[in-house]
Design an enzyme around this catalytic site. Structure first.
Site, PDB file in Angstrom:
ATOM      1  N   GLY A  71      48.009  59.572  68.337  1.00  0.00           N
ATOM      2  CA  GLY A  71      46.833  60.095  69.024  1.00  0.00           C
ATOM      3  C   GLY A  71      46.623  61.581  68.823  1.00  0.00           C
ATOM      4  O   GLY A  71      45.499  62.041  68.602  1.00  0.00           O
ATOM      5  N   THR A  72      47.689  62.332  68.884  1.00  0.00           N
ATOM      6  CA  THR A  72      47.575  63.784  68.751  1.00  0.00           C
ATOM      7  C   THR A  72      47.050  64.163  67.369  1.00  0.00           C
ATOM      8  O   THR A  72      46.147  65.000  67.246  1.00  0.00           O
ATOM      9  CB  THR A  72      48.942  64.457  69.014  1.00  0.00           C
ATOM     10  OG1 THR A  72      49.387  64.073  70.322  1.00  0.00           O
ATOM     11  CG2 THR A  72      48.850  65.962  68.924  1.00  0.00           C
ATOM     12  N   ASN A 151      43.956  59.318  81.061  1.00  0.00           N
ATOM     13  CA  ASN A 151      45.358  58.906  81.122  1.00  0.00           C
ATOM     14  C   ASN A 151      46.011  59.177  82.475  1.00  0.00           C
ATOM     15  O   ASN A 151      47.022  58.593  82.801  1.00  0.00           O
ATOM     16  CB  ASN A 151      46.154  59.589  80.012  1.00  0.00           C
ATOM     17  CG  ASN A 151      45.890  61.073  79.940  1.00  0.00           C
ATOM     18  OD1 ASN A 151      44.755  61.502  79.709  1.00  0.00           O
ATOM     19  ND2 ASN A 151      46.920  61.869  80.146  1.00  0.00           N
ATOM     20  N   GLN A 179      44.099  55.386  75.592  1.00  0.00           N
ATOM     21  CA  GLN A 179      44.464  54.579  76.765  1.00  0.00           C
ATOM     22  C   GLN A 179      43.771  53.214  76.792  1.00  0.00           C
ATOM     23  O   GLN A 179      44.100  52.387  77.641  1.00  0.00           O
ATOM     24  CB  GLN A 179      44.128  55.342  78.056  1.00  0.00           C
ATOM     25  CG  GLN A 179      45.063  56.510  78.344  1.00  0.00           C
ATOM     26  CD  GLN A 179      46.484  56.080  78.728  1.00  0.00           C
ATOM     27  OE1 GLN A 179      46.698  55.002  79.275  1.00  0.00           O
ATOM     28  NE2 GLN A 179      47.454  56.919  78.430  1.00  0.00           N
ATOM     29  N   SER A 199      46.606  55.162  69.386  1.00  0.00           N
ATOM     30  CA  SER A 199      48.037  55.357  69.173  1.00  0.00           C
ATOM     31  C   SER A 199      48.789  54.067  69.490  1.00  0.00           C
ATOM     32  O   SER A 199      48.616  53.490  70.566  1.00  0.00           O
ATOM     33  CB  SER A 199      48.530  56.484  70.073  1.00  0.00           C
ATOM     34  OG  SER A 199      49.913  56.661  69.912  1.00  0.00           O
ATOM     35  N   HIS A 201      51.939  53.307  70.192  1.00  0.00           N
ATOM     36  CA  HIS A 201      52.949  53.184  71.259  1.00  0.00           C
ATOM     37  C   HIS A 201      52.357  53.034  72.649  1.00  0.00           C
ATOM     38  O   HIS A 201      53.067  52.776  73.616  1.00  0.00           O
ATOM     39  CB  HIS A 201      53.958  54.346  71.203  1.00  0.00           C
ATOM     40  CG  HIS A 201      53.474  55.651  71.744  1.00  0.00           C
ATOM     41  ND1 HIS A 201      53.739  56.050  73.029  1.00  0.00           N
ATOM     42  CD2 HIS A 201      52.749  56.649  71.184  1.00  0.00           C
ATOM     43  CE1 HIS A 201      53.209  57.251  73.229  1.00  0.00           C
ATOM     44  NE2 HIS A 201      52.605  57.639  72.120  1.00  0.00           N
ATOM     45  N   THR A 237      53.084  59.481  51.985  1.00  0.00           N
ATOM     46  CA  THR A 237      53.472  58.077  51.811  1.00  0.00           C
ATOM     47  C   THR A 237      53.335  57.335  53.131  1.00  0.00           C
ATOM     48  O   THR A 237      53.732  57.833  54.175  1.00  0.00           O
ATOM     49  CB  THR A 237      54.938  58.013  51.314  1.00  0.00           C
ATOM     50  OG1 THR A 237      55.023  58.769  50.109  1.00  0.00           O
ATOM     51  CG2 THR A 237      55.365  56.581  51.058  1.00  0.00           C
ATOM     52  N   CYS A 325      54.818  71.464  86.478  1.00  0.00           N
ATOM     53  CA  CYS A 325      56.042  71.368  85.670  1.00  0.00           C
ATOM     54  C   CYS A 325      56.614  69.974  85.500  1.00  0.00           C
ATOM     55  O   CYS A 325      57.823  69.805  85.539  1.00  0.00           O
ATOM     56  CB  CYS A 325      57.139  72.258  86.241  1.00  0.00           C
ATOM     57  SG  CYS A 325      56.641  73.954  86.376  1.00  0.00           S
TER      58      CYS A 325
HETATM   59  C1  LIG Z   1      49.255  59.513  74.826  1.00  0.00           C
HETATM   60  C2  LIG Z   1      47.927  60.089  74.647  1.00  0.00           C
HETATM   61  C3  LIG Z   1      47.629  60.907  73.549  1.00  0.00           C
HETATM   62  C4  LIG Z   1      48.672  61.322  72.548  1.00  0.00           C
HETATM   63  O1  LIG Z   1      49.038  60.257  71.707  1.00  0.00           O
HETATM   64  P1  LIG Z   1      50.370  60.392  70.803  1.00  0.00           P
HETATM   65  O2  LIG Z   1      50.331  59.210  69.903  1.00  0.00           O
HETATM   66  O3  LIG Z   1      51.513  60.327  71.765  1.00  0.00           O
HETATM   67  O4  LIG Z   1      50.281  61.675  70.066  1.00  0.00           O
HETATM   68  C5  LIG Z   1      46.335  61.377  73.415  1.00  0.00           C
HETATM   69  N1  LIG Z   1      45.374  61.062  74.297  1.00  0.00           N
HETATM   70  C6  LIG Z   1      45.616  60.270  75.366  1.00  0.00           C
HETATM   71  C7  LIG Z   1      44.499  59.934  76.301  1.00  0.00           C
HETATM   72  C8  LIG Z   1      46.895  59.764  75.581  1.00  0.00           C
HETATM   73  O5  LIG Z   1      47.127  59.000  76.646  1.00  0.00           O
END
Ligand SMILES: *Cc1c(COP(=O)(O)O)cnc(C)c1O
Length: 385
Positions: A71-72, A151, A179, A199, A201, A237, A325
Site C-alpha cells: 500500500g505504501t 483504517n 482496507q 495491499s 497482507h 524482478t 505514541c
Molecule cells: C495498511 C495501510 C496502508 C499501508 O499498506 P502497506 O502494504 O502496509 O504499506 C496504507 N493505507 C491504508 C488505509 C492502510 O490500512
C-alpha cells in the site's frame, strides 16, 4: 489463557491455502518470469493467473494492474507520479485530513517541492462531503485522492459520487482501498476510479506485496526506473511467491465476501452493544452504518489508551489505540482529531478490528474483560490527579 487477536486492520494472517500456493514458487518454480525458457514461462504463468484474479475482483483489465510492494509504495507512486507527470499543467492536489500516513506524508513532501495540497475536512462521523470536493477544484488540480474506508474509524466514503465529480472535471481520481480490497465489492468503472492502491497482507495474503490499478491512459509516469517489468512502469524482478499468494488470497476473499460481510457485521454489532452497555461513558467513533463490517472504534472518558492496551494484552487481547505514541503513529491520532474528538476522548480510544477467525465466544470474552480493565485504568488515572 484465551488469545483474541482484534487487530486485523493492522495486518491479517495469511490463509493456509495462500501459503500452500506460494510454496512451490520458492524452490521448484523459481525461474525469472521474464526469461524465455520453460523455467521463466512457468513462473510467468503464476503471475498471469494472479493478475487476472486481481483485475477481476475490482472490475479492471489485466493490463491495468501493476504489482508493487504494498500500500505504501502504491500510494507513493500515485502521489509523486501524478505530480511529476502533471507539473507543467498544474500544481494542486486534493485529499482529505483522514488519509493514511502513506498518503499524507508524500503530500507533505510534495508541498516542500512547491505543490499545493488541499486537505478536506470530514464531519463528526468521518465522512467527506462530495460538494466540498467540487468546491476545492481549481485550474491546475492534478489529482483527487480519497481513501475508500478509513483504517482507524472504518468510515466508508461515497466514492462513486466523488469519482463522478473528478471525471466531470477530467481530473485523475485515486483511492487508497487498502482496507476494502478483498473485503467489500469494488468496481472501478461504477466508481469512476482511475488509480487504486491495495495491499495483500490486509486481505489474508503475504506481507510486502500489493498492487496499483492504473486506468489505461492515466499519466503517472514510472515508479521504479529499471528493467522492463510491469510494462517498464516498475522495474525489479517480480516477487513471484508474493504475487501468487496475493492472487490466491483475492480469489478466496472474492468467493467468501458476502458471507464474511454478514458474519462480521453481526459480530461487530454484538461487540459494540456489549461495550456501550457494559462500560459507562463509552462512545462509538465513526459512522454508525457506513463503516467497515469489522471495525469497532470506541472512546472511554477519563481512560488511557496505552494503559488499557497493556492490560488487555495481559488478558490475551490484541488491539490498538489512537492515543499518543502507539506503534504506528508518532502522535495522537490525526483521524480522531479530524472528527472533532477532545484530547480526553482521543487518549481514551481503542480500535478493535475483527477478522475471519473471530468467534462469538471471542467477542463475549472481550465484553467480559473490558469493563474491568477500563475501571482499573480509570481508578489509576484518577489517582494520578
Ligand atoms: C495498511 C495501510 C496502508 C499501508 O499498506 P502497506 O502494504 O502496509 O504499506 C496504507 N493505507 C491504508 C488505509 C492502510 O490500512
Amino acid at each position: 489463557m484465551r488469545k483474541v487477536y482484534l487487530d486485523h486492520a493492522a495486518t491479517t494472517p495469511a490463509h493456509p491455502e495462500v501459503v500452500q500456493a506460494m510454496l512451490p514458487y520458492f524452490s521448484e518454480i523459481y525461474g525469472n518470469p521474464l526469461s524465455a525458457h520453460d523455467w521463466g514461462k512457468e513462473a510467468a504463468k503464476g503471475i498471469d493467473r494472479a493478475r487476472k484474479a486481481v483485475a477481476r475482483c475490482i472490475g479492471a483489465q489485466t493490463q491495468e494492474i501493476v504489482f508493487t510492494s504494498g500500500g505504501t509504495e502504491s500510494n507513493n507512486a500515485v502521489l509523486k507520479g501524478a505530480a511529476m507527470a502533471g507539473r507543467t499543467r498544474g500544481n494542486h492536489i486534493i485529499t482529505t485530513a483522514i488519509e493514511h500516513r502513506a498518503v499524507l506524508s508524500p503530500c507533505t513532501f510534495l508541498e516542500r517541492q512547491g505543490f499545493f495540497v488541499t486537505y478536506l475536512p470530514v464531519d463528526s462521523s468521518g465522512m467527506v462531503d462530495p460538494d466540498a470536493v467540487r468546491r476545492a477544484i481549481r485550474p491546475g488540480t492534478l489529482l483527487i485522492s480519497v481513501m475508500h474506508a478509513n483504517n482507524e474509524i472504518g468510515t466508508i466514503q461515497p466514492l462513486a459520487e466523488i469519482g463522478a465529480i473528478a471525471r466531470e472535471h477530467a481530473i485523475l481520481f485515486h483511492t487508497d482501498a487498502v482496507q476494502t480490497v478483498g473485503h467489500l465489492p469494488i468496481d472501478v468503472e461504477a466508481m469512476h476510479i482511475d488509480l487504486l492502491s491495495a495491499s495483500a497482507h490486509k486481505f489474508y495474503g503475504p506481507k510486502g506485496v500489493g498492487f496499483l490499478y492504473v486506468r489505461s491512459g492515466s499519466k503517472i509516469g514510472r515508479f521504479m526506473h529499471g528493467g522492463s517489468q510491469e510494462k517498464s512502469r516498475r522495474g525489479s524482478t517480480h516477487n513471484v511467491p508474493g504475487i501468487v499468494g496475493m492472487g490466491k488470497a483475492i480469489e478466496i476473499a472474492e468467493q467468501g465476501m458476502r458471507d464474511e460481510i454478514a458474519q462480521l457485521t453481526e459480530l461487530r454489532n454484538r461487540l459494540v452493544r456489549g461495550i456501550l452497555e457494559g462500560v459507562k461513558k463509552s462512545f462509538l467513533n465513526g459512522h454508525p452504518d457506513a463503516r467497515l463490517p469489522n471495525n469497532v472504534n470506541v472512546s472511554f472518558r477519563k481512560a488511557q489508551g496505552e494503559m488499557l492496551l497493556r492490560l488487555l494484552n495481559e488478558e490475551g487481547i490484541g488491539c490498538s489505540t489512537g492515543s499518543a505514541c502507539n506503534s504506528s503513529n508518532v502522535g495522537p491520532s490525526h483521524v480522531l482529531d479530524a472528527i472533532g474528538l477532545s484530547h480526553d476522548m482521543i487518549a481514551g480510544s481503542l480500535r478493535l478490528s475483527l477478522g475471519r477467525q473471530t468467534t462469538e465466544a471471542d467477542i463475549d470474552y472481550v465484553v467480559e474483560v473490558l469493563p474491568r480493565a477500563v475501571r482499573k485504568v480509570r481508578t489509576f488515572v484518577e489517582d494520578l490527579r
